[in-house]
Design a protein around this motif. Structure first.
Motif: not given
Length: 261
Positions: A158-170
């Motif tokens: 997907e296209d993501l928001e530049p400069g943003r951080s995501y916390q992904v829980v696996v």
């Protein structure tokens, strides 16, 4: 004649783990037993009865006992790193989330696909692990990312928001339902000015008033971002009285000239 007295003799793999009493009962002789590696899952014992205080000593035929240890789900999955930091481009179609680290032996940086994998000390079904993305912070759609089980990598298309951080829980779940989690902080790289690779052909002709007109033909990828460099006019010498203008083919105003380049 008094009845004979028998002594049971236990030998084989596990003779120190199990014991036999004089009634012929074989019992566990340690505080606990585990089938997880490196412990054996099967023990094979040999029991023989011998008469006591008889001459000659008479013994029974040996009896072989095979004991299989039934595994229990006594270990949960474990991630080597419960918190990881990685990065990805904001755009670019199908791509893996990568981590960047210094390659000291070569004195430069390199990229590696981020491997998110857990281990479980249990064997068989209880040691098998499945993975799922269970949360993405900030209310973001969990479908922004997906986990590729064969390669144990976190990916996105997907296209993501530049400069943003995501916390992904696996979340890793073993065959007995025990779980563990790893948090991956995904930093989306900001968009940058990209200098395109161009193939340029030059030609020149003179107009009727003897002014020399130079024609430049170049290729521009359709995916180029705004402010991408199309071509550099002139050279490194001071431009002094030189000036440039677009004389045609720019009716929609999509191109401009930077006088400094």
């Amino acid at each position: 004649m008094p009845p004979a007295t028998y002594q049971y003799v236990l030998t084989g793999l596990g003779a120190t783990v199990f014991a036999v009493d004089q009634r012929g009962f074989v019992y566990l002789n340690v505080n606990s037993i585990d089938s997880d590696p490196p412990n054996p899952q099967t023990y094979q014992l040999t029991v023989q009865a011998r008469e006591v205080d008889t001459v000659p000593i008479r013994s029974s035929a040996p009896v072989t006992i095979t004991i299989h240890i039934v595994d229990a789900n006594d270990n949960s999955p474990q991630f080597e790193n419960p918190i990881l930091t990685a990065e990805t481009a904001a755009r670019g179609g199908m791509r893996s989330i990568v981590k960047v680290r210094e390659r000291k032996e070569e004195g430069r940086e390199g990229e590696w696909s981020l491997k998110v994998e857990a281990t479980d000390k249990d064997d068989g079904l209880f040691g098998s692990i499945t993975y799922a993305i269970t949360q993405v912070d900030g209310g973001a759609d969990t479908h922004l990312f997906f986990y590729d089980q064969p390669t144990h990598t976190l990916m996105t298309k997907e296209d993501l928001e530049p400069g943003r951080s995501y916390q992904v829980v696996v979340t890793a779940t073993d065959g007995g339902g025990l779980t563990a989690q790893s948090i991956i902080i995904v930093v989306v790289l900001p968009d940058t000015v990209v200098e395109t690779s161009t193939s340029i052909s030059l030609s020149s002709h003179q107009s009727t008033d003897e002014e020399t007109i130079q024609t430049i033909v170049t290729d521009l990828p359709h995916s180029s971002s705004p402010n991408s460099l199309v071509v550099q006019l002139g050279d490194d010498r001071p431009l002094y009285d030189l000036h440039y203008s677009i004389e045609g083919g720019n009716e929609e105003g999509k191109f401009t000239i930077d006088p400094s380049t």
